[in-house]
Design a protein around this motif. Structure first.
Motif, PDB file in Angstrom:
ATOM      1  N   GLY A 135       8.904  31.833  67.296  1.00 46.27           N
ATOM      2  CA  GLY A 135       8.185  32.158  66.077  1.00 46.27           C
ATOM      3  C   GLY A 135       9.039  32.873  65.047  1.00 46.27           C
ATOM      4  N   LEU A 136       8.433  33.092  63.902  1.00 50.09           N
ATOM      5  CA  LEU A 136       9.132  33.700  62.777  1.00 50.09           C
ATOM      6  C   LEU A 136       9.597  35.120  63.094  1.00 50.09           C
ATOM      7  CD1 LEU A 136       7.940  33.347  59.117  1.00 50.09           C
ATOM      8  CD2 LEU A 136       8.619  35.569  59.966  1.00 50.09           C
ATOM      9  N   ASP A 137       8.731  35.925  63.702  1.00 50.54           N
ATOM     10  CA  ASP A 137       9.064  37.328  63.964  1.00 50.54           C
ATOM     11  C   ASP A 137      10.253  37.462  64.912  1.00 50.54           C
ATOM     12  OD1 ASP A 137       6.846  37.920  62.395  1.00 50.54           O
ATOM     13  OD2 ASP A 137       5.515  38.133  64.131  1.00 50.54           O
ATOM     14  N   SER A 138      10.240  36.690  65.987  1.00 51.32           N
ATOM     15  CA  SER A 138      11.344  36.797  66.951  1.00 51.32           C
ATOM     16  C   SER A 138      12.645  36.273  66.360  1.00 51.32           C
ATOM     17  CB  SER A 138      11.006  36.073  68.256  1.00 51.32           C
ATOM     18  OG  SER A 138      10.792  34.693  68.061  1.00 51.32           O
ATOM     19  N   CYS A 139      12.552  35.305  65.451  1.00 54.29           N
ATOM     20  CA  CYS A 139      13.750  34.805  64.775  1.00 54.29           C
ATOM     21  C   CYS A 139      14.379  35.902  63.922  1.00 54.29           C
ATOM     22  CB  CYS A 139      13.393  33.600  63.912  1.00 54.29           C
ATOM     23  SG  CYS A 139      14.728  32.999  62.864  1.00 54.29           S
ATOM     24  N   ILE A 160       8.754  41.015  56.613  1.00 53.69           N
ATOM     25  CA  ILE A 160       9.494  40.309  57.663  1.00 53.69           C
ATOM     26  C   ILE A 160      10.131  39.041  57.105  1.00 53.69           C
ATOM     27  CG2 ILE A 160       9.247  39.036  59.836  1.00 53.69           C
ATOM     28  CD1 ILE A 160       7.037  41.091  60.579  1.00 53.69           C
ATOM     29  N   VAL A 161       9.361  38.280  56.335  1.00 53.55           N
ATOM     30  CA  VAL A 161       9.919  37.069  55.730  1.00 53.55           C
ATOM     31  C   VAL A 161      11.034  37.431  54.755  1.00 53.55           C
ATOM     32  CG1 VAL A 161       9.424  35.102  54.234  1.00 53.55           C
ATOM     33  CG2 VAL A 161       7.819  35.711  56.046  1.00 53.55           C
ATOM     34  N   ARG A 162      10.828  38.479  53.959  1.00 54.44           N
ATOM     35  CA  ARG A 162      11.862  38.902  53.017  1.00 54.44           C
ATOM     36  C   ARG A 162      13.157  39.256  53.763  1.00 54.44           C
ATOM     37  NH1 ARG A 162       9.519  43.074  51.139  1.00 54.44           N
ATOM     38  NH2 ARG A 162       8.563  42.094  49.320  1.00 54.44           N
ATOM     39  N   THR A 163      13.019  39.987  54.856  1.00 51.30           N
ATOM     40  CA  THR A 163      14.193  40.356  55.651  1.00 51.30           C
ATOM     41  C   THR A 163      14.877  39.116  56.208  1.00 51.30           C
ATOM     42  OG1 THR A 163      13.187  42.485  56.242  1.00 51.30           O
ATOM     43  CG2 THR A 163      14.986  41.688  57.636  1.00 51.30           C
ATOM     44  N   GLY A 164      14.080  38.177  56.693  1.00 50.57           N
ATOM     45  CA  GLY A 164      14.650  36.949  57.220  1.00 50.57           C
ATOM     46  C   GLY A 164      15.426  36.168  56.166  1.00 50.57           C
ATOM     47  N   LEU A 165      14.879  36.106  54.960  1.00 55.09           N
ATOM     48  CA  LEU A 165      15.566  35.402  53.873  1.00 55.09           C
ATOM     49  C   LEU A 165      16.853  36.124  53.490  1.00 55.09           C
ATOM     50  CD1 LEU A 165      12.487  34.486  51.644  1.00 55.09           C
ATOM     51  CD2 LEU A 165      13.789  32.949  53.123  1.00 55.09           C
ATOM     52  N   LEU A 212      18.727  37.858  55.404  1.00 54.09           N
ATOM     53  CA  LEU A 212      19.710  37.694  56.482  1.00 54.09           C
ATOM     54  C   LEU A 212      20.082  36.225  56.714  1.00 54.09           C
ATOM     55  CD1 LEU A 212      18.295  40.230  59.106  1.00 54.09           C
ATOM     56  CD2 LEU A 212      20.294  40.536  57.639  1.00 54.09           C
ATOM     57  N   ASN A 213      19.512  35.349  55.908  1.00 52.06           N
ATOM     58  CA  ASN A 213      19.735  33.906  56.094  1.00 52.06           C
ATOM     59  C   ASN A 213      19.326  33.458  57.489  1.00 52.06           C
ATOM     60  OD1 ASN A 213      20.822  33.305  53.466  1.00 52.06           O
ATOM     61  ND2 ASN A 213      22.731  34.280  54.103  1.00 52.06           N
ATOM     62  N   ALA A 214      18.268  34.041  58.004  1.00 51.14           N
ATOM     63  CA  ALA A 214      17.746  33.628  59.307  1.00 51.14           C
ATOM     64  C   ALA A 214      17.206  32.203  59.199  1.00 51.14           C
ATOM     65  CB  ALA A 214      16.637  34.583  59.757  1.00 51.14           C
ATOM     66  N   PRO A 215      17.339  31.399  60.235  1.00 49.73           N
ATOM     67  CA  PRO A 215      16.920  29.991  60.172  1.00 49.73           C
ATOM     68  C   PRO A 215      15.404  29.831  60.339  1.00 49.73           C
ATOM     69  CG  PRO A 215      17.791  30.469  62.337  1.00 49.73           C
ATOM     70  CD  PRO A 215      17.984  31.727  61.523  1.00 49.73           C
ATOM     71  N   LEU A 216      14.659  30.285  59.350  1.00 50.33           N
ATOM     72  CA  LEU A 216      13.198  30.254  59.430  1.00 50.33           C
ATOM     73  C   LEU A 216      12.676  28.824  59.528  1.00 50.33           C
ATOM     74  CD1 LEU A 216      12.294  33.031  56.819  1.00 50.33           C
ATOM     75  CD2 LEU A 216      12.837  33.259  59.258  1.00 50.33           C
ATOM     76  N   ARG A 217      13.469  27.854  59.082  1.00 50.29           N
ATOM     77  CA  ARG A 217      13.072  26.448  59.147  1.00 50.29           C
ATOM     78  C   ARG A 217      12.921  25.962  60.585  1.00 50.29           C
ATOM     79  NH1 ARG A 217      18.366  26.943  58.815  1.00 50.29           N
ATOM     80  NH2 ARG A 217      19.720  25.567  60.040  1.00 50.29           N
ATOM     81  N   LEU A 218      13.567  26.676  61.516  1.00 52.21           N
ATOM     82  CA  LEU A 218      13.530  26.274  62.919  1.00 52.21           C
ATOM     83  C   LEU A 218      12.366  26.892  63.681  1.00 52.21           C
ATOM     84  CD1 LEU A 218      17.337  26.568  63.806  1.00 52.21           C
ATOM     85  CD2 LEU A 218      16.088  24.546  62.998  1.00 52.21           C
TER      86      LEU A 218
END
Length: 229
Positions: A14-18, A172-177, A179-185
């Protein structure tokens, strides 16, 4: 021996663990742990886990079957006879998607594996803000860390880290973006594995967060879902 730079990351797919994995990856070597407990989207979450592990180039991976959690039941995530709620829950009511004491069970496996491979930290993407799940609260994790200290070897020094605990989904989404986290996956839907339903609690939180940020959610949604966020 304990490696202070090695961390076990609980990765549901999921998004959070990513995002938690992306945070850990800044200064840790990663070992990924995934738990199957016969949730409705088990196969889709496993696929997300494998794709995230490949993205982060994680070689130490462990997938554990916890089918006993489905045998115990008590949650619409594992009981097909219970519908997944598609409306907002009122107040502080614990929703039917709560899997009783799930995080305690998942963390138990994580602690055992951390002892074996010498990891010092366990990262989990739990967040208290906006969550009514009792095992996502800071008090729970503080108490669990005390249990780890009492129940593991003195030289292990294992601790659970909750870097998202004070964030809401938008943060959380802002942080992921950032960090360039692969939210698409990632996959967040509670009930569908091809197109996200857009209606369950997890989908609504995710869609709302991307909307607040003016960002495009990269996962596919079913054509029919509420227009409002």
């Amino acid at each position: 021996m304990t490696d202070p730079l090695l961390a076990v990351v609980l990765v549901s797919g999921g998004l959070d663990s990513c995002v938690a994995a992306a945070i850990a990856a800044r200064d840790r070597h990663l070992a990924f742990l995934h738990l199957n407990y016969h949730q409705r989207t088990e196969a889709r979450e496993l696929r997300a886990f494998e794709e995230l592990a490949a993205h982060f180039q994680v070689s130490q991976r462990l997938i554990v079957d916890l089918s006993f959690m489905a045998q115990i039941g008590g949650s619409s995530l594992v009981d097909p006879g219970q519908p997944i709620p598609e409306e907002e829950e009122a107040g502080d009511q614990v929703p039917s998607t709560y899997v009783p004491f799930r995080n305690a069970n998942l963390l138990g496996i994580a602690v055992a594996w951390a002892e074996v491979i010498g990891a010092a930290d366990i990262f989990i993407g739990a967040h208290e803000e906006g969550s009514v799940y009792p095992d996502c609260r800071q008090g729970f994790f503080s108490a669990y860390n005390k249990a780890i200290t009492a129940g593991t070897r003195p030289d292990s020094q294992i601790q659970v880290r909750t870097p998202l605990i004070a964030m809401d989904k938008t943060a959380i989404v802002r942080t992921g973006l950032e960090l360039n986290a692969p939210l698409r996956l990632t996959w967040s839907c509670y009930q569908h594995s091809d197109f996200a339903c857009g209606r369950c609690h997890s989908c609504r939180l995710r869609r709302r967060a991307f909307h607040h940020l003016g960002a495009q959610d990269p996962i596919p949604y079913a054509a029919r879902h509420p227009s409002g966020v």
